[in-house]
Motif scaffolding. Structure first.
Motif, PDB file in Angstrom:
ATOM      1  N   MET A   1      69.629 150.209  47.138  1.00  0.00           N
ATOM      2  CA  MET A   1      70.732 150.521  48.781  1.00  0.00           C
ATOM      3  C   MET A   1      69.687 150.419  50.129  1.00  0.00           C
ATOM      4  O   MET A   1      69.739 149.965  51.283  1.00  0.00           O
ATOM      5  CB  MET A   1      70.455 152.245  49.045  1.00  0.00           C
ATOM      6  CG  MET A   1      71.975 152.561  50.153  1.00  0.00           C
ATOM      7  SD  MET A   1      73.542 151.653  50.572  1.00  0.00           S
ATOM      8  CE  MET A   1      73.925 152.661  51.507  1.00  0.00           C
ATOM      9  N   THR A   3      67.984 147.868  50.721  1.00  0.00           N
ATOM     10  CA  THR A   3      67.332 146.185  50.588  1.00  0.00           C
ATOM     11  C   THR A   3      68.839 146.096  51.706  1.00  0.00           C
ATOM     12  O   THR A   3      68.290 145.336  52.431  1.00  0.00           O
ATOM     13  CB  THR A   3      67.391 145.684  49.260  1.00  0.00           C
ATOM     14  OG1 THR A   3      66.591 146.512  48.732  1.00  0.00           O
ATOM     15  CG2 THR A   3      67.150 144.386  49.818  1.00  0.00           C
ATOM     16  N   VAL A   4      69.756 146.438  51.251  1.00  0.00           N
ATOM     17  CA  VAL A   4      70.559 146.601  52.046  1.00  0.00           C
ATOM     18  C   VAL A   4      70.960 146.593  53.681  1.00  0.00           C
ATOM     19  O   VAL A   4      71.206 145.768  54.275  1.00  0.00           O
ATOM     20  CB  VAL A   4      72.672 147.032  51.159  1.00  0.00           C
ATOM     21  CG1 VAL A   4      73.186 146.295  51.704  1.00  0.00           C
ATOM     22  CG2 VAL A   4      72.320 146.343  50.065  1.00  0.00           C
ATOM     23  N   LEU A   5      70.464 147.931  53.307  1.00  0.00           N
ATOM     24  CA  LEU A   5      70.411 147.951  54.795  1.00  0.00           C
ATOM     25  C   LEU A   5      69.555 147.612  56.093  1.00  0.00           C
ATOM     26  O   LEU A   5      69.537 147.525  56.768  1.00  0.00           O
ATOM     27  CB  LEU A   5      69.325 149.515  54.717  1.00  0.00           C
ATOM     28  CG  LEU A   5      71.069 150.504  54.496  1.00  0.00           C
ATOM     29  CD1 LEU A   5      70.120 152.112  54.336  1.00  0.00           C
ATOM     30  CD2 LEU A   5      72.366 151.106  55.141  1.00  0.00           C
ATOM     31  N   ILE A   7      68.102 143.995  55.140  1.00  0.00           N
ATOM     32  CA  ILE A   7      69.199 143.168  55.781  1.00  0.00           C
ATOM     33  C   ILE A   7      70.251 143.657  56.834  1.00  0.00           C
ATOM     34  O   ILE A   7      70.243 142.392  57.881  1.00  0.00           O
ATOM     35  CB  ILE A   7      69.830 142.608  54.262  1.00  0.00           C
ATOM     36  CG1 ILE A   7      69.061 142.029  53.765  1.00  0.00           C
ATOM     37  CG2 ILE A   7      71.201 141.451  54.697  1.00  0.00           C
ATOM     38  CD1 ILE A   7      69.521 141.471  51.487  1.00  0.00           C
ATOM     39  N   LEU A   8      70.746 144.151  56.604  1.00  0.00           N
ATOM     40  CA  LEU A   8      71.769 144.901  57.944  1.00  0.00           C
ATOM     41  C   LEU A   8      71.156 144.598  59.337  1.00  0.00           C
ATOM     42  O   LEU A   8      71.789 144.431  60.355  1.00  0.00           O
ATOM     43  CB  LEU A   8      72.675 145.988  57.613  1.00  0.00           C
ATOM     44  CG  LEU A   8      73.616 145.523  56.676  1.00  0.00           C
ATOM     45  CD1 LEU A   8      74.715 146.640  56.663  1.00  0.00           C
ATOM     46  CD2 LEU A   8      74.731 144.342  57.141  1.00  0.00           C
TER      47      LEU A   8
END
Length: 77
Positions: A1, A3-5, A7-8
């Motif tokens: 989670m 890592t996704v945040l 990247i966003l």
């Protein structure tokens, strides 16, 4: 989670930088400062066209930036 945040967050940061750089300047030297003060006192029509769109996109990206930054800090723990 996390890592996704992150990247966003990077994508939003790049978009925010691009929209701020694409906006036109509010003043052009001393004459711009004087007319800018008069516009605030007497009111002037809002910016139209591309400037208005870029202004609204900037507001959306700033809100996303703050929410994603808080999310990254929260999920980092």
């Amino acid at each position: 989670m996390h890592t996704v945040l992150v990247i966003l967050l990077v994508i939003v940061c790049i978009g925010l930088i691009a929209t701020v750089l694409l906006q036109s300047g509010k003043s052009a030297g001393l004459s711009g400062a004087i007319s800018g003060g008069a516009e605030q006192l007497f009111g002037k029509q809002k910016a139209r066209g591309l400037d208005l769109v870029l202004h609204r996109i900037t507001i959306v990206l700033v809100v996303l930036f703050f929410l994603l930054t808080i999310g990254v800090a929260y999920f980092k723990l």
